[in-house]
Design an enzyme around this catalytic site. Structure first.
Site, short mmCIF file in Angstrom:
data_model
loop_
_atom_site.label_atom_id
_atom_site.label_comp_id
_atom_site.label_asym_id
_atom_site.label_seq_id
_atom_site.Cartn_x
_atom_site.Cartn_y
_atom_site.Cartn_z
CD GLN A 74 -2.80 -1.17 2.20
OE1 GLN A 74 -2.88 -0.25 3.25
NE2 GLN A 74 -3.65 -2.22 2.61
N UNK A 75 1.90 1.07 -0.62
CA UNK A 75 2.76 2.50 -0.74
C UNK A 75 2.82 2.97 -2.10
N GLY A 76 3.12 4.32 -2.13
CA GLY A 76 3.15 4.94 -3.25
C GLY A 76 3.95 4.58 -4.21
CB THR A 105 3.17 -0.61 -4.09
OG1 THR A 105 3.36 -0.32 -2.53
CG2 THR A 105 2.94 -2.22 -4.36
#
Length: 197
Positions: free
Chosen positions: A72-74, A76
């Site tokens: 859920q990381u920018g 990813t």
């Protein structure tokens, strides 16, 4: 006498003990700081995404990229996409990718190992996924503690992992040869790979 020197002196004796009494070997050197004695990645083990223990000696002779991942990381999408691409193009050349999910940065990997595996399948991941771990602090996985203190594994402004998708390039002998920050995309590693085949 420092711990590293003590470990080097005791290692032959421990090895002999391991050969003579395999059941006893696991208890002979089981302190929290054993990772400080390691000379290569191949001396560690970790649980894969399905919970099976993997001896990292299986990567001996391979060039490895070790990274912490989050779903859920920018960063990813770009990281998973490029890691899948690198694996597709370089696996036959002897490159292996080891991905370790971690929830320490912005709680961006909250799911179970099963959910993480399902997520990775959406990117058609074929490289090796491991169980969720910590990469910083007292509970950090020993491999990650070790990589961060290696001469070529140290970070800028301290050795702690700063965010998701910090990457380590490991040579065929299991030694850290370069660390890449979380803002460096995986394809940046491509230019360095030929030096280690």
């Amino acid at each position: 006498m420092n711990l590293g020197r003590l470990c080097r002196l005791l290692k032959p004796a421990l090895l002999c003990g391991a050969l003579a009494a395999p059941g006893l070997a696991g208890t002979m050197c089981a302190s929290r700081d054993d990772w400080r004695c390691a000379r290569s990645m191949h001396e560690f083990s970790a649980k894969d995404i399905d919970g099976h223990m993997v001896n990292l000696d299986k990567y001996r002779g391979f060039v490895c990229i070790v990274t912490n991942v989050a779903s859920q990381u920018g960063k990813t999408e770009v990281n998973y996409t490029q890691l899948v691409d690198l694996h597709a193009r370089y696996a036959e050349c002897g490159v292996r990718i080891l991905a370790f999910p971690c929830n320490q940065f912005g709680k961006q990997e909250p799911g179970s190992n099963e959910k993480i595996k399902e997520f990775a399948a959406g990117y058609n991941v074929k490289f090796d996924m491991f169980s969720k771990i910590c990469v910083n602090g007292d509970d950090a996985h020993p491999l990650w503690k070790w990589m961060k203190i290696q001469p070529k594994g140290k970070g800028i402004l301290g050795n702690a992992i700063k965010w998701n998708f910090t990457k380590f390039l490991i040579d065929k002998n299991g030694c850290v040869v370069k660390r890449y920050g979380p803002m460096e995309e995986p394809l940046v590693i491509e230019k360095d790979l030929p030096h280690y085949f």
